[in-house]
Every structure is written in structure tokens, then in C-alpha cells.
Scaffold this motif. Structure first.
Motif, PDB file in Angstrom:
ATOM      1  N   TYR A  36      16.536   0.798  64.678  1.00  0.00           N
ATOM      2  CA  TYR A  36      17.052   1.556  63.623  1.00  0.00           C
ATOM      3  C   TYR A  36      18.652   1.436  64.095  1.00  0.00           C
ATOM      4  O   TYR A  36      19.441   1.941  63.207  1.00  0.00           O
TER       5      TYR A  36
ATOM      6  N   ARG B 230      15.512   9.578  61.837  1.00  0.00           N
ATOM      7  CA  ARG B 230      14.275   8.794  61.436  1.00  0.00           C
ATOM      8  C   ARG B 230      13.068   9.199  62.430  1.00  0.00           C
ATOM      9  O   ARG B 230      12.041   8.604  62.362  1.00  0.00           O
TER      10      ARG B 230
ATOM     11  N   GLN C 133      12.549  14.966  58.269  1.00  0.00           N
ATOM     12  CA  GLN C 133      13.383  13.810  57.683  1.00  0.00           C
ATOM     13  C   GLN C 133      14.149  13.991  56.614  1.00  0.00           C
ATOM     14  O   GLN C 133      15.365  13.722  56.181  1.00  0.00           O
TER      15      GLN C 133
END
Ligand SMILES: [Zn+2]
Lengths: 174, 351, 150
Positions: free
Chosen positions: B55, B123, B131
Motif C-alpha cells: 500500500y 486500510r 475503514q
């Protein structure tokens, strides 16, 4: 899953929620790093430049800056010809999200002369069913005024009319 | 149990943004440095294990691309954790205990500059109820800090002293991103950032990489004059739901510390992976550290926090002090998840 | 070699996920859509909100969904001076752990005090401000606000 015991207010609800949407978007700035920047800046000048490993002497294009075999920086730059050999390919017949090409089209791995790793690009100006391994191809560039630091500066590769390459010349890359 | 030691450590000069280099270009010199310091060539490495998170750069399976830094041809024995590379050390240690490797290379890298790390780290939370709120790690840590302040577990002054001491210590660390001759009063004079946290209470956003080489038994003794032996290593995790946890203590750290044998002898040096100043206080209490332990002489995560790497750096910093003889026994700690959810504790000793 | 001119490009990742809820989270989302809040009873009798499928201590499957209040007490909070993209409010607000009436475990959500940090305190009572349109989402609660705010 065990049976869930619901409070009265939830027992007779029509259409209980079974699925939720959780969309997310993340914004990044892609940083190409040195090797990729060198390669793409050269592409903007209509040149293809690979890098050679000082240990195994292999030439990588596009270069990543490091030899995957030896783990050493690949600093020597090699000016490459715009012709090569198809080592493998596929014919795309199916529409998919984000696709811009007209069907069917051919994606191929092309081993540029003097390199040791094939580059992926499109093959055009030839019917899809005539593309084959060993076919000699040349880059077709966009007009000079449209050149930029992107592989889209090469529109596609096309057969250059030379006889097929001997399998021995590309057997290490299939 | 086999004797297993850290025999070398290398890291980048951590920075807010290492823009010149992509991930593999940033990592490769560190890997080369760690291997060279171990006095080996890469063909002697039996196992490679790394830690990183996709990510950060927004690229799936990005760790595959950075394998070029170790030259994975001919094919190598390799593994990866989507965690701090301190957990990669744990995996390698287990593999070496099984007798499957004598020398292992472990590396971690984190390049947060391409994206927004506060948003990206949301996340890792519950996708249904957290989230969608984009509850970021700074906001959650600030809630933890408030709980600790409200219960008297920490004080604002003690937090400021942790931040100031970290900056002062980092002046001796050429690899630190932030450093300076700071006093607690200087910290307290600044505006809150995410109350009750001030900027200095929060780790910076960092690009960086680190690597260590592990070796077992006589191989370690042959390669290193004074190996940093791993005498105990353990990691524990708590539930992901914040509400069911006591955020003012770190039960997982306390158990891991007991399992690793932290209390079995004096601790000269402790490197604690605390991305927020109050967390260092919570961790020091959970580890039972006293005044005779130097905490975060490197400046710690408050002075450089490469994600998925800062825990490995803590192990390397302690190991380096054992290797160079300035410490006899130290403890390294790494954390993962929101508000110290998961914690790894490692005791390192000279002979 | 001379340093190259470094190339950067925007790179946007979008995740258009839709997730199945299962019956427990489904009950929570259904209740939110209908304008109330539920939790579940844990093995030790605690009421946990939002409900969880398995007990956080014993891992046994939990089955009893219970209604809780839509108001409660702030257990702890942080003050977000500069909201990030995606945060529930676009002016300064609090993220808070809120123990709803009838619950034993606090849940995370946002508290809107009109941007006034002085209006926030541990122990204060807050009440859910419901979104005008609800679809079964944690965002069906727009945020919480000090009780009696309107
Ligand atoms: Zn090579």
C-alpha cells in the motif's frame, strides 16, 4: 455459522443488509527512479538505451538499475537498435476493462538485438495469425512532435522483412 | 536450541523523501553493505526474508520487484512478510532453528513518499466499521495518548521529554532523519498537531531501508568477532478492535518480554519501536525497564520511521552496540498495527 | 553517469470493493439503515458494539444481537485540526471512543462540536446525528454531537 438471535426490531425488517460497498481511492505519485528515468528520457529522444551488468555482461531493457542475477548496479549504458526478434506472443481476442486496442491484437515479447531480456510491446501491420516466434520486427515510432518519456512513443512493432531469426539466437529467452 | 546471532547491520540515511531512487535502487546498496560487513559473498546466504507493504507505493506484490537487489538467479530460498521486517527476522530465526539455514539475509524497506501514509494505513483496519471513517493512525494514537493521560499512566511533560531526548540522541546518529538539541520545554511550546499529540510526539514520514545478516553457531563465530546472540525472541498480538483493548498498557509486550527473558539480567540498551512518544512510556513500563537502561540512543522511530523497517532498525541498532562492544545485553522491540496492537521483543547479548 | 532528470507521474489506485457482511455485521448495518444501533453479547456478558462474529477472548461464535442506545459517553478522544480526505467531517472534529448506553465496549466514530475543541471532554455525553439517507453503512451515523446540541 450459528443461528443469530435478533432483537424484535430487526426480526421483521424487509431485505436485511447482506452486502456493503466500501470503495476507496488512494493517490500516489509514481517515482520512476534513476534507471527508469534514464530509459524513458531517452525514449523521448527516439532512442532505446539499455544497461549492462558489469558481472554477467547481460544487457537489460528497460533497465531497473540492478542486475537480477548478480544484485549489482547496472551502470554502463548501451545504445540499442530499434529492431529485434519475437520470442513469444499472444493474440488478445477478449475485451477487458481499460483496454484501448481494437480486437484482435498481438502482444509480444521482443528481444531487441544486443539485449538479454525481451521487451513487451504490440505487433501490427501483419494479420494476427501470421505472427510467429523468430519473426524479425522493427519499432514504429509516433511522429517526432508526439514523442514523450513513455513506451507509447513506440506505436508498435512491425515485420521488417528480414528472414526469421535462427532459434539459437533467442533460445535463452523463451 | 541453536545459537543464532545478528552479525551485521546496514541502513539508509533515512529521509522524508528519497526521490532519486525507486525502491530497489534505494534498497540495493543497503543489502550490499550488510553482506559486505558480514564478510561473506551472497552465494553463502541460505535464506532471504523481507518485510514491506504494497500500500505504501500502491503496487501489488511490489516486493517481487525489489528482489533484484539480492540477485535471485539462480533461484534462491526466499520469503516475505507483509509486516515490519523484524518479523522477517523471526521467520528466519525459526528456519535456522529448524536447521534449514546457517546464514540468512533479512531486509525491510518502506518508501512512504509516493502516497499519503496516514490514509494508506487506514486500510489495515476493520473494513466495515473503521475503514469508511478513514480513521488514521495518528488520530488513533492520539486517542490512546488521551486514555494514558486521563488515567495518569503518562504525563504531557514525560511525553515531551521522550520526544526531546530522542532528538538529542539522534544527533549522534548519522542515519537519523530528525535531530536537534531540543528540550522538553521546546516541545511543550509548540501547538498541538492531533491533540493531545504534538508534531514531536509523532514519528516523521520516512523513506528508508535496512538489512541484517543472521548466522548460526560456529559460522557466526567465524564471521564476527563478537556476534549479537539472539537469547530470546517472541511476539504477541491483541484483538484488532480498539474498544476491547486496554490502550494504556501493552499486555502483548509484557508477555513477549517475559517469554524472551528480558528480566533475566540487566539491560544496557533498549531500542523501542514507538512511533508516538506516549507509546515509548507504555512500552518501557511493559518491559520493566529501569533508569539503568539507555532507551533509544539512536533517536528511535521519532527521528526516523521507515514503515515496515523501523522495527528491524531497532534490532540492528541494539545488535550493532553488542557487536562493537559498547553494550553487553540489550532489548529490541518492534510493533505493528494500530496503537501497539502487535509487539515483538528480542533480547540480544554478547559473549 | 550524470544524474538523470527524474520522472514522476500520478498513480491513482481505486478499490471498488463490495463486501458480504455475514449475519452479525449484517444485523448491525441493517439496524443503522433503520436508524438504531445494535451490539452483541460476549461470552462474559459484556455488550460489544459494533457486534463481532467471535468472542475476542474465547473465539466462540457469538449469536445474541442486542439493541443499545444511540447516545453515550466519550471514553477517549483525539482532536483532528486538519481533516484528511475521507474523514467524516471537513472541519476540525474529534475521533472518539464512545461507550453507548447499554454497551460495555466503546466504538469509534467522529464527534462534531462545530469545530470547538473546548467543547470536547472525556466523560461528556454525545448522541448520534443520523444521515438523511441511509443505506446500511457506518456512515449512516453522520457523526456524534454533544447531547442536547439541538
Ligand atoms: Zn549480472
Amino acid at each position: 455459522m450459528s443461528d443469530i438471535v435478533l432483537p424484535d426490531r430487526l426480526r421483521d425488517v424487509a431485505e436485511p443488509v447482506r452486502r456493503i460497498r466500501t470503495p476507496a481511492r488512494l493517490d500516489y505519485v509514481f517515482m520512476a527512479g534513476k534507471a527508469t528515468s534514464r530509459f524513458l528520457n531517452a525514449v523521448a529522444e527516439k532512442r532505446l538505451v539499455g544497461q549492462r551488468c558489469p558481472v554477467c555482461r547481460k544487457v537489460y531493457v528497460p533497465p531497473r538499475g540492478v542486475c537480477p542475477t548478480d544484485g549489482v548496479p547496472t551502470e554502463e549504458e548501451i545504445e540499442l537498435p530499434h529492431v529485434g526478434t519475437v520470442t513469444s506472443f499472444c493474440v488478445v481476442n477478449v475485451q477487458f476493462y481499460g483496454q484501448v486496442m481494437e480486437l484482435p491484437y498481438v502482444s509480444a515479447l521482443i528481444l531487441l538485438d544486443g539485449t538479454d531480456i525481451p521487451l513487451m510491446h504490440l505487433i501490427q501491420e501483419v494479420p494476427a495469425d501470421q505472427v510467429h516466434m523468430g519473426m524479425r520486427v522493427e519499432a514504429v515510432w509516433v511522429p517526432d512532435e508526439e514523442l514523450g518519456p513513455t513506451l507509447e512513443s513506440i506505436k508498435y512493432f512491425r515485420p521488417n522483412g528480414e528472414p526469421d531469426a535462427d532459434y539459437e539466437t533467442y533460445k535463452d529467452n523463451v | 536450541m541453536r545459537d543464532i546471532a545478528i552479525i551485521s547491520f546496514a541502513q539508509t540515511h533515512h529521509a522524508r523523501a528519497i526521490e532519486q531512487e525507486n525502491e530497489v535502487e534505494m534498497l540495493q546498496p543497503v543489502v550490499v553493505d550488510a553482506i559486505a560487513k558480514a564478510g561473506i559473498t551472497k552465494d553463502r546466504i541460505d535464506f532471504v526474508c523481507s518485510g514491506s507493504a504494497d500500500y505504501l507505493a500502491g503496487m501489488a506484490f511490489s516486493f517481487v520487484l525489489t528482489l533484484d537487489a539480492v540477485g535471485p538467479w539462480p533461484p534462491i530460498s526466499e520469503s516475505h512478510v507483509d509486516m515490519d521486517a523484524a518479523w522477517a527476522v523471526y521467520e528466519a530465526w525459526v528456519k535456522m532453528q529448524m536447521g534449514k539455514a546457517d546464514i540468512a539475509l533479512i531486509y525491510g524497506y518502506g518508501k512512504s513518499s509516493p502516497g499519503n501514509i496516514r490514509r494508506a494505513l487506514t486500510r489495515q483496519l476493520d473494513p466495515y466499521t473503521l475503514q469508511p471513517l478513514w480513521a488514521d493512525p495518528v488520530s488513533l494514537a492520539a486517542i490512546q495518548a488521551r486514555s494514558a493521560l486521563d488515567t495518569g499512566t503518562v504525563t504531557t511533560e514525560a511525553m515531551a521529554e521522550v520526544a526531546a531526548r530522542s532528538w538529542r540522541s539522534a544527533q549522534d546518529n548519522p542515519y537519523a532523519q530528525l535531530k536537534g538539541d531540543l528540550a522538553a520545554a521546546d516541545v511543550l511550546a509548540t501547538e498541538p498537531f492531533v491533540d493531545p499529540l504534538r508534531r514531536h510526539d509523532c514519528a516523521p514520514i520516512t523513506d528508508g531501508a535496512a538489512a541484517v545478516v543472521l548466522a548460526a553457531g560456529d559460522v557466526a563465530r567465524e564471521l564476527c568477532e563478537r556476534p549479537a546472540w539472539i537469547r530470546g525472541i517472541d511476539h504477541r498480538i491483541e484483538p484488532h478492535m480498539l474498544g476491547v483493548r486496554d490502550l494504556t498498557t501493552s499486555a502483548s509486550t509484557a508477555i513477549a518480554a517475559a517469554k524472551a527473558g528480558v528480566g533475566d539480567g540487566p539491560i544496557d540498551v533498549a531500542e523501542l519501536h514507538a512511533p508516538f512518544s506516549h507509546q515509548e512510556l507504555i512500552l518501557a513500563a511493559a518491559l520493566g525497564l529501569g533508569d539503568d537502561t539507555a532507551i533509544n540512543p539512536s533517536g528511535g522511530a521519532l527521528c526516523a520511521n521507515p514503515v515496515m523497517t523501523a522495527g528491524l532498525v531497532r534490532m540492528g541498532e541494539v545488535a550493532q552496540r553488542v557487536i562493537d562492544g559498547t553494550a553487553d545485553r540489550g532489548v529490541a522491540h518492534a510493533t505493528s498495527g494500530a496503537c501497539l496492537q502487535q509487539n515483538l521483543v528480542c533480547v540480544l547479548e554478547g559473549e | 553517469m550524470a544524474e538523470p532528470e527524474l520522472l514522476v507521474a500520478p498513480n491513482v489506485i481505486e478499490y471498488p470493493f463490495s463486501r458480504t457482511t455475514g449475519p452479525m455485521i449484517g444485523a448491525f448495518m441493517t439496524a443503522l439503515r433503520e436508524g438504531f444501533i445494535v451490539g452483541c453479547t460476549a461470552a462474559d456478558g459484556r455488550v460489544i458494539v459494533p457486534p463481532v462474529e467471535y468472542d475476542p477472548d474465547t473465539a466462540e461464535a457469538l449469536t445474541e444481537v442486542v439493541e443499545v442506545g444511540d447516545a453515550g459517553v466519550v471514553a477517549s478522544w483525539s482532536w483532528v485540526r486538519e481533516p484528511l480526505d475521507g474523514h467524516p467531517l471537513d472541519r476540525p472534529f474529534a475521533f472518539a471512543l464512545i461507550t453507548l448506553d447499554g454497551a460495555d465496549v466503546p466504538m469509534l466514530h467522529a464527534v462534531d462540536t462545530g469545530g470547538d475543541v473546548a467543547a470536547m471532554a472525556t466523560g461528556m455525553r454525545v448522541r448520534a446525528r443520523w444521515a438523511d439517507e441511509r443505506e446500511g453503512s457506518i456512515l449512516d451515523i453522520a457523526c456524534f454531537e454533544p447531547e442536547g446540541a439541538r
